[in-house]
Write an enzyme that holds these catalytic residues in place. Structure first.
Site, PDB file in Angstrom:
ATOM      1  N   SER A   7       0.896  -1.310  -0.070  1.00  0.00           N
ATOM      2  CA  SER A   7      -0.027   0.107  -0.051  1.00  0.00           C
ATOM      3  C   SER A   7       0.891   1.240   0.014  1.00  0.00           C
ATOM      4  O   SER A   7       1.682   1.271  -0.811  1.00  0.00           O
ATOM      5  CB  SER A   7      -1.135  -0.044   1.074  1.00  0.00           C
ATOM      6  OG  SER A   7      -1.768   1.025   1.024  1.00  0.00           O
TER       7      SER A   7
ATOM      8  N   ASP B 179     -10.285  -3.531  -4.242  1.00  0.00           N
ATOM      9  CA  ASP B 179      -9.454  -2.718  -3.717  1.00  0.00           C
ATOM     10  C   ASP B 179      -9.433  -1.359  -4.697  1.00  0.00           C
ATOM     11  O   ASP B 179      -9.465  -1.374  -5.771  1.00  0.00           O
ATOM     12  CB  ASP B 179      -8.001  -3.245  -3.875  1.00  0.00           C
ATOM     13  CG  ASP B 179      -6.863  -2.360  -3.277  1.00  0.00           C
ATOM     14  OD1 ASP B 179      -7.241  -1.141  -3.076  1.00  0.00           O
ATOM     15  OD2 ASP B 179      -5.713  -2.833  -3.305  1.00  0.00           O
TER      16      ASP B 179
ATOM     17  N   HIS C 192      -8.228  -4.790  -0.422  1.00  0.00           N
ATOM     18  CA  HIS C 192      -6.817  -4.339   0.288  1.00  0.00           C
ATOM     19  C   HIS C 192      -6.451  -4.561   1.545  1.00  0.00           C
ATOM     20  O   HIS C 192      -7.508  -4.604   2.561  1.00  0.00           O
ATOM     21  CB  HIS C 192      -7.094  -2.695  -0.169  1.00  0.00           C
ATOM     22  CG  HIS C 192      -5.975  -2.181   0.129  1.00  0.00           C
ATOM     23  ND1 HIS C 192      -4.977  -1.624  -0.992  1.00  0.00           N
ATOM     24  CD2 HIS C 192      -5.369  -1.456   1.286  1.00  0.00           C
ATOM     25  CE1 HIS C 192      -4.105  -0.844  -0.496  1.00  0.00           C
ATOM     26  NE2 HIS C 192      -4.179  -0.929   0.958  1.00  0.00           N
TER      27      HIS C 192
END
Length: 315
Positions: free
Chosen positions: A163, A258, A288
């Site tokens: 991320s 996501d 995610h």
């Protein structure tokens, strides 16, 4: 794009909804960090045993950056030195630390049979862009400069993260290519944030607003960036770099549910078009953040094993 969560991912999502946790965007940054830190007990798998784990203090222009070194029991070595992965944790540049990603780093060390160094870079909003980038670059430079003392082969030094950490790894690879860092052997980009324009379709699909919701992404961005000029800077949005030629091999992972799915896929394609060797892996039924949830999501452990194998393939 239609998204159907895997059964275990759907169960985890349902449990999070029923837990009644307040959305991060309703909290202060310190409160959000506490919730994120606590969640690891429910989602992280059992931590594998390693030969050695130790704290590090990385010297940087502003002082020191806390870090941690992970050395697995089975370690690839050549002339007494081993490959290494400098890892940057996720958390929207606002939450996350060495503890939230401790098990993930252990697993990567074991699966890749290499040394992992996790970097506790400065967080926003106390330290806004580009503080995290500055720390990531400084940490990578320090690891390379002290490689031999750490038992690391500087010629086999990779960067990675999930991320926000994937964003930092991508930017470090770009900066290193342009002379602001050591040679990088590979980059592991786990559902990376690479484009603050947020115009890709997955940023507006209801099916992708799972755990990392569309509104919390805005909250993270508002904490990290100071304005539109920051969003357009390639150090925030690596997709905006003038060129992606000459970058090291990349492993790029995306998840179906996501908001960052499409920009991650787009970045992988841009790297390919620039002649970069890319391994692209999509997990259509996951959301995610799944990578750190190996206690509940078997695909997280599959991903860790595949990344480890890919890192071994670098040499």
């Amino acid at each position: 794009m239609p998204v159907v969560l895997d059964p275990d991912a759907a169960a985890v999502y349902k449990a999070f909804q029923e837990a009644g946790r307040p959305p991060y965007e309703t909290l202060t940054a310190p409160e959000a960090r506490a919730y994120y830190l606590q969640a690891r007990f429910a989602t992280n798998p059992e931590p594998p045993e390693l030969a050695r784990i130790a704290p590090l203090a990385i010297v940087a222009p502003h002082g020191t950056i806390p870090a941690r070194i992970y050395v697995p029991k089975e370690l690839r070595q050549r002339d007494g030195l081993s490959p290494a992965l400098v890892f940057f944790h996720g958390g929207g540049w606002v939450v996350g630390d060495l503890e939230t990603h401790d098990v993930a780093c252990r697993k990567l060390a074991v699966e890749g049979a290499l040394i992992v160094i996790s970097v506790d870079y400065r967080l926003a909003p106390e330290h806004k862009f580009p503080a995290a980038i500055d720390d990531a670059i400084a940490a990578t430079q320090w690891v390379a400069a002290n490689a031999r003392a750490l038992g690391i082969d500087a010629a086999r030094l990779s960067v990675g993260g999930d991320s926000a950490g994937g964003n930092l790894a991508a930017v470090v690879a770009l900066a290193a290519r342009d002379g602001n860092g050591p040679a990088i052997a590979g980059q592991v980009l786990i559902y990376p944030a690479v484009d603050f324009a947020m115009t890709h379709g997955s940023h507006s699909e209801p099916e992708t607003s799972v755990l990392l919701t569309h509104s919390v992404i805005r909250w993270f961005c508002d904490h990290y960036l100071s304005g539109a000029a920051d969003a357009a800077d390639w150090r925030a949005s690596p997709v905006r770099a003038a060129t992606h030629l000459g970058l090291p091999p990349a492993y790029v992972l995306t998840a179906g549910a996501d908001p960052l799915r499409d920009e991650g896929a787009d970045y992988a394609e841009r790297l390919k078009q620039a002649g970069v060797s890319v391994t692209y892996r999509h997990f259509p039924g996951q959301f995610h953040g799944f990578f750190t949830m190996g206690k509940l999501l078997k695909q997280a452990n599959v991903a860790a094993s595949e990344i480890g194998a890919w890192l071994k393939g670098l040499g």
